[in-house]
Write a protein that holds these residues in place. Structure first.
Motif, short mmCIF file in Angstrom:
data_model
loop_
_atom_site.label_atom_id
_atom_site.label_comp_id
_atom_site.label_asym_id
_atom_site.label_seq_id
_atom_site.Cartn_x
_atom_site.Cartn_y
_atom_site.Cartn_z
N ASP A 80 0.83 -1.21 0.00
CA ASP A 80 0.00 0.00 0.00
C ASP A 80 0.86 1.26 0.00
O ASP A 80 1.49 1.60 1.00
CB ASP A 80 -0.91 0.02 1.23
CG ASP A 80 -2.12 -0.88 1.06
OD1 ASP A 80 -2.44 -1.21 -0.09
OD2 ASP A 80 -2.73 -1.25 2.08
N LEU A 81 0.87 1.95 -1.13
CA LEU A 81 1.49 3.27 -1.24
C LEU A 81 0.39 4.27 -1.53
O LEU A 81 -0.50 4.02 -2.35
CB LEU A 81 2.51 3.32 -2.38
CG LEU A 81 3.92 2.77 -2.14
CD1 LEU A 81 3.89 1.26 -2.00
CD2 LEU A 81 4.85 3.18 -3.27
N ALA A 82 0.45 5.41 -0.85
CA ALA A 82 -0.49 6.49 -1.17
C ALA A 82 -0.22 6.99 -2.59
O ALA A 82 0.92 6.95 -3.07
CB ALA A 82 -0.35 7.62 -0.17
N LEU A 83 -1.25 7.45 -3.26
CA LEU A 83 -1.07 7.90 -4.64
C LEU A 83 -0.05 9.02 -4.76
O LEU A 83 0.63 9.14 -5.77
CB LEU A 83 -2.42 8.35 -5.21
CG LEU A 83 -3.39 7.22 -5.59
CD1 LEU A 83 -4.76 7.78 -5.91
CD2 LEU A 83 -2.85 6.43 -6.78
N ALA A 84 0.07 9.83 -3.73
CA ALA A 84 1.01 10.95 -3.77
C ALA A 84 2.46 10.50 -3.58
O ALA A 84 3.38 11.29 -3.82
CB ALA A 84 0.65 11.98 -2.71
N GLU A 85 2.68 9.26 -3.16
CA GLU A 85 4.03 8.77 -2.93
C GLU A 85 4.65 8.26 -4.22
O GLU A 85 3.95 7.77 -5.11
CB GLU A 85 4.01 7.66 -1.88
CG GLU A 85 3.58 8.13 -0.50
CD GLU A 85 3.57 6.99 0.50
OE1 GLU A 85 4.31 7.09 1.50
OE2 GLU A 85 2.83 6.01 0.27
#
Length: 283
Positions: A80-85
């Motif tokens: 799980d990576l945030a879209l902003a990462e």
């Protein structure tokens, strides 16, 4: 009306549970693409571990089948990576837990196990997991933290797709789903009538071109970051109305094709590298 109400309730209950990974079609596509590219040593390993006549596609969904009985493998299917990462950070994104750590660490361990496990039973399990997880790490929703990888993003599907029915477009029958499930199987099923036909379609396109050479490299961490960029793109194409229609399909089909074919190429490389001469140590 009563039947429709019951169906809606059942669908709402089942969708979050069923939306686990590429569907059986996607995993079979990836596995078959890899099977055709195995080195003689890797092909012999697969035959020894699975038995004569058993293909990678035959075990490609095994990891989903055992997931409920193996809760410690739950988190191995995604990261799980945030879209902003932009970057994968093992300390942030892959912490050990009762449900496992993440797909990046799992693939690193699996390649080591395929090379160095002390017996074929352990290697067989590692092979079954690896075939599945190399596919999963190329599914965009498996690298996106928002909405539990799209499971909580409700969409309305109004999709005809690329298939034709009696010489014309197939009828559109709108229904509600979620973004993860759409990427698991809906888009693939809208493109061809069978996963074998999808394989032929990919083999006859970009995979047959010189551009495919050299795209099978990289590490699981690099694959995750690359897939995450694809996740950001396909998320940005989703309209505010949350309607998955032919306009959305046309925008993301090249990404869908690319992720499936890269997964196939990289799975072959992953298994071929296991047979390369070398000591039992991480690369």
């Amino acid at each position: 009306m009563k039947f429709r109400a019951i169906l809606a309730v059942v669908t709402a209950v089942l969708l979050p549970v069923q939306a686990l990974a590429w569907g059986p079609e996607g995993h079979s596509i990836v596995a078959e693409l890899a099977q055709r590219r195995l080195s003689p040593g890797a092909a012999a390993m697969v035959e020894r571990l699975l038995g004569p006549g058993h293909s990678l596609a035959s075990v490609a969904s095994w990891a989903d089948d055992v997931r409920d009985n193996r809760p410690e493998t739950y988190n191995w299917h995604f990261v799980d990576l945030a879209l902003a990462e932009d970057r994968y950070d093992s300390a942030k994104h892959c912490q050990p837990s009762a449900k496992g750590d993440c797909i990046v660490a799992a693939l690193d361990r699996l390649q080591l196990a395929l090379r160095c496990a002390p017996n074929d039973d352990q290697k067989r399990e590692a092979l079954r997991f690896a075939v599945h997880f190399v596919g999963d790490i190329h599914q965009p929703m498996h690298t996106m933290g928002e909405g539990r990888g799209g499971n909580d993003v409700t969409v309305e599907v109004r999709l005809a797709g690329a298939k034709s029915c009696r010489g014309g477009p197939c009828p559109v029958m709108p229904y509600r789903s979620n973004l993860h499930r759409v990427w698991d199987s809906t888009l693939i099923k809208a493109t061809t009538w069978s996963w074998g036909a999808y394989v032929d379609r990919l083999e006859g396109g970009w995979l047959a071109s010189p551009a495919a050479r050299g795209t099978d490299g990289g590490t699981p961490a690099q694959w995750a970051e690359e897939t995450h960029r694809a996740a950001r793109f396909v998320w940005e194409q989703l309209p505010e109305s949350r309607v998955v229609d032919d306009a959305y399909y046309g925008k993301i089909l090249p990404t869908l094709d690319r992720q499936l074919r890269l997964a196939g190429l990289r799975l072959a490389r992953f298994l071929n590298d296991v047979q390369a001469p070398g000591q039992c140590a991480r690369r």
